[in-house]
Design an enzyme around this catalytic site. Structure first.
Site, PDB file in Angstrom:
ATOM      1  N   GLU A 158       0.832  -1.209   0.000  1.00 18.23           N
ATOM      2  CA  GLU A 158       0.000   0.000   0.000  1.00 18.23           C
ATOM      3  C   GLU A 158       0.864   1.255   0.000  1.00 18.23           C
ATOM      4  OE1 GLU A 158      -2.829  -0.626   3.259  1.00 18.23           O
ATOM      5  OE2 GLU A 158      -4.297  -1.263   1.780  1.00 18.23           O
ATOM      6  N   GLU A 234      -6.553  -7.961  -1.004  1.00 14.23           N
ATOM      7  CA  GLU A 234      -6.992  -7.866   0.391  1.00 14.23           C
ATOM      8  C   GLU A 234      -8.496  -7.641   0.381  1.00 14.23           C
ATOM      9  OE1 GLU A 234      -5.168  -5.317   3.237  1.00 14.23           O
ATOM     10  OE2 GLU A 234      -3.119  -5.839   2.639  1.00 14.23           O
TER      11      GLU A 234
END
Length: 588
Positions: A158, A234
């Site tokens: 991320e 995710e």
């Protein structure tokens, strides 16, 4: 040997379209003797892949002392995935977030103020490259084209939510390829245009992290990843908890509906989490978005497999969805069973935290931080001698900032505490000659710009505005404390309604066979619990978590020993084990 590549529209396994059906399972959050059980139950859910982060600070808590054995044996974990006939995805970071202590970065690294974390700073990149080389020495021979299970490796984590240093991502990609990693490389970001733009590069396959609004999220991802398969790497099927909050749950029906939409769109998926596990020991992270919120010991995450590895309602709902799109095994895991329930008295010992105190450093003008001492977490005991003129009739003790919790004593008597969560920095203290502050680091921030912040007493200690100097400091060796309490004589069971901390208490209990247990901490204040020397983690009456999970491998047939370090106050001097977990009131 098999091959795994990325085609124009699909992942390709030996040249044929392949959908990844994966579940996140962090080896460092599960007792290694339970790894095979959790992996197998993931396969019975209908998954074909297991994904794991790699926690740098678990492998190298001390610089240069690399450990890939026992609970850190990533190679054995990947071999167990292969033995179950499944593929693996490895996400080595170096930053992982994961609600894990310091986001996975070692404290010895983040304590270096001259390093620019998560950038192309040459000194930082050199440390990261050395770390990745060690990880890839484990991963390289376990890639699919060498007969192993690994099909994907992720670069950073991320990153678009943190920075935009494309040179940094290039260097990580080069280090990965130079180390012999040949499988496709991916990135993950939330499906926000800016994050997807800054968090990936050509040559890295971008994936998304989200748990709802599937159509919208996939459309945004496709705008930035023009070719190849779409993947939610995710898929948030639950959420984490923090001390002082509620236990977060998500509807099994709602989560299953979102998973169905994702698979109906042809996307691949990684369930985050398929099994969350436990932040055992001192491994929990913390969030700070205006207020410090340490993560609980339980990382149940409301996942399809609960903290004890039992299938939940969500497990069966997900299995039904997956069966619409892929073969699901006929075999099913055994349903959850109640664990042994019983109560034994807790008895105090004469062992004190001072008995397990290890002096560190020299006398200082200000109490040193955990970082200055190279100590990642735990407890520090700071002591200073006062002249009578300093505190003739009591006064106000003030600390620049407490990170994260401190108990204050004067001449051996507890006089109060200071909590970062409550924003406390000062309290009234009586007259005395010696002042002590027992400081707990409750979890390092794992997300955002506060990663690597200093822990302990920050910016000095003052009494009525005057600096207190001449501090001696010791770290509390928690393992040694547990050993001392285990060996110490105890009094007969007592009838006191409460105990004031710090105090070491012990209970013994017998089991016919090793078993998972759920230790009830209701009526306890704040502290740590051990079973047979295994540090279960932190407990706190602040909630929401009420039970500590005791993994079966930490127990044994016959006599078992529970040790409790109560730091605050205990109103129920008994150890009660419940048949199931109690993680607190649910978020409505």
């Amino acid at each position: 040997m098999s091959t795994f590549t990325i085609g124009e529209t699909d992942f390709l396994l030996d040249g044929h379209p392949h959908r990844i059906l994966s579940g996140a399972l962090h080896y460092f959050r599960v007792h290694p003797d339970d790894w095979a059980d959790r992996i197998r139950k993931a396969r019975l859910l209908g998954l074909n892949t297991i994904e794991t982060y790699v926690a740098w600070n678990a492998h190298e808590p001390v610089r240069g002392e690399w450990n890939a054995t026992g609970g850190n044996d990533l190679g054995r974990f990947l071999d167990l995935v292969a033995a179950e006939g499944m593929h693996a995805i490895v996400r080595p970071g170096p930053y992982i977030c994961a609600e894990w202590h310091n986001g996975g970065l070692p404290v010895w690294l983040t304590a270096d103020d001259e390093l620019c974390l998560r950038t192309s700073d040459p000194r930082y990149v050199a440390e990261v490259t050395a770390y990745l080389r060690r990880v890839y020495d484990i991963v390289r021979p376990r890639q699919l084209d060498q007969g192993g299970p690994v099909i994907l490796v992720q670069i950073e984590n991320e990153y678009g939510a943190y920075g935009s240093d494309s040179r940094y991502l290039e260097l990580l990609m080069d280090s990965t390829r130079d180390a012999g990693i040949t499988v496709p490389l991916t990135t993950v970001d939330q499906p926000e245009p800016g994050m997807l733009r800054d968090g990936s590069l050509p040559g890295l396959h971008a994936t998304g992290s989200f748990g709802s609004h599937v159509g919208e999220r996939l459309a945004t991802l496709r705008e930035h990843q023009r070719t190849g398969p779409l993947m939610c790497s995710e898929f948030w099927d639950g959420w984490f908890d923090w001390w002082g909050g509620l236990h977060h749950t998500t509807s099994a029906a709602d989560s299953a509906r979102e998973l169905d939409a994702l698979l109906a769109a042809g996307a691949s998926v990684n369930l985050y989490m398929v099994h969350g596990g436990t932040n055992a020991g001192l491994t929990n992270g913390a969030n700070h978005k205006g207020r410090y919120l340490p993560i609980t010991t339980s990382y149940d995450y409301d996942a399809p497999l609960d903290e004890a590895g039992d299938p939940t309602e969500k497990y069966w709902a997900f299995r039904d969805v997956i069966a619409r799109y892929a073969p699901v095994p006929d075999e099913v895991p055994a349903p959850a069973t109640e664990r042994p329930a019983f109560t034994v008295p807790l008895t105090p010992t004469a062992v004190t935290v001072s008995d397990a105190a290890v002096p560190v450093g020299a006398v200082t003008d200000e109490p040193p931080t955990f970082d200055e001492l190279g100590i990642p977490s735990g407890l520090l005991l700071h002591s200073a001698v006062l002249r009578r003129a300093d505190l003739p009739g009591g006064g106000t003790l003030a600390v620049g900032e407490v990170r994260d919790h401190a108990w204050v004593s004067v001449d051996g008597m507890r006089v109060g505490e200071l909590s970062r969560i409550r924003g406390e920095r000062a309290l009234a203290v009586p007259a005395g000659e010696r002042i002590e502050l027992l400081v707990e680091e409750q979890g390092r921030v794992n997300y955002g710009p506060r990663i690597g912040e200093r822990k302990g007493l920050v910016d000095g200690v003052r009494l009525d505005g005057a600096a207190v100097t001449g501090w001696t400091t010791a770290r509390i060796d928690l393992a040694a404390f547990a050993d001392l309490v285990s060996a110490a004589p105890t009094a007969d069971p007592v009838r006191e309604a409460s105990f004031s901390g710090p105090v070491g208490l012990r209970a013994e209990f017998a089991l016919d066979a090793a078993s998972d247990l759920f230790l009830d901490t209701d009526g306890w204040g704040k502290g740590f619990a051990f079973v047979n020397g295994f540090l279960l983690g932190r407990y706190w009456s602040n909630g929401p978590q009420r039970t500590l999970f005791v993994p079966r491998p930490a127990t044994r047939p016959g006599t078992n020993t529970l040790v409790v370090l109560e730091l605050s106050s205990m109103t129920a001097p008994r150890a009660r084990f419940l048949p199931c977990a109690h993680l607190g009131p649910h978020e409505e």
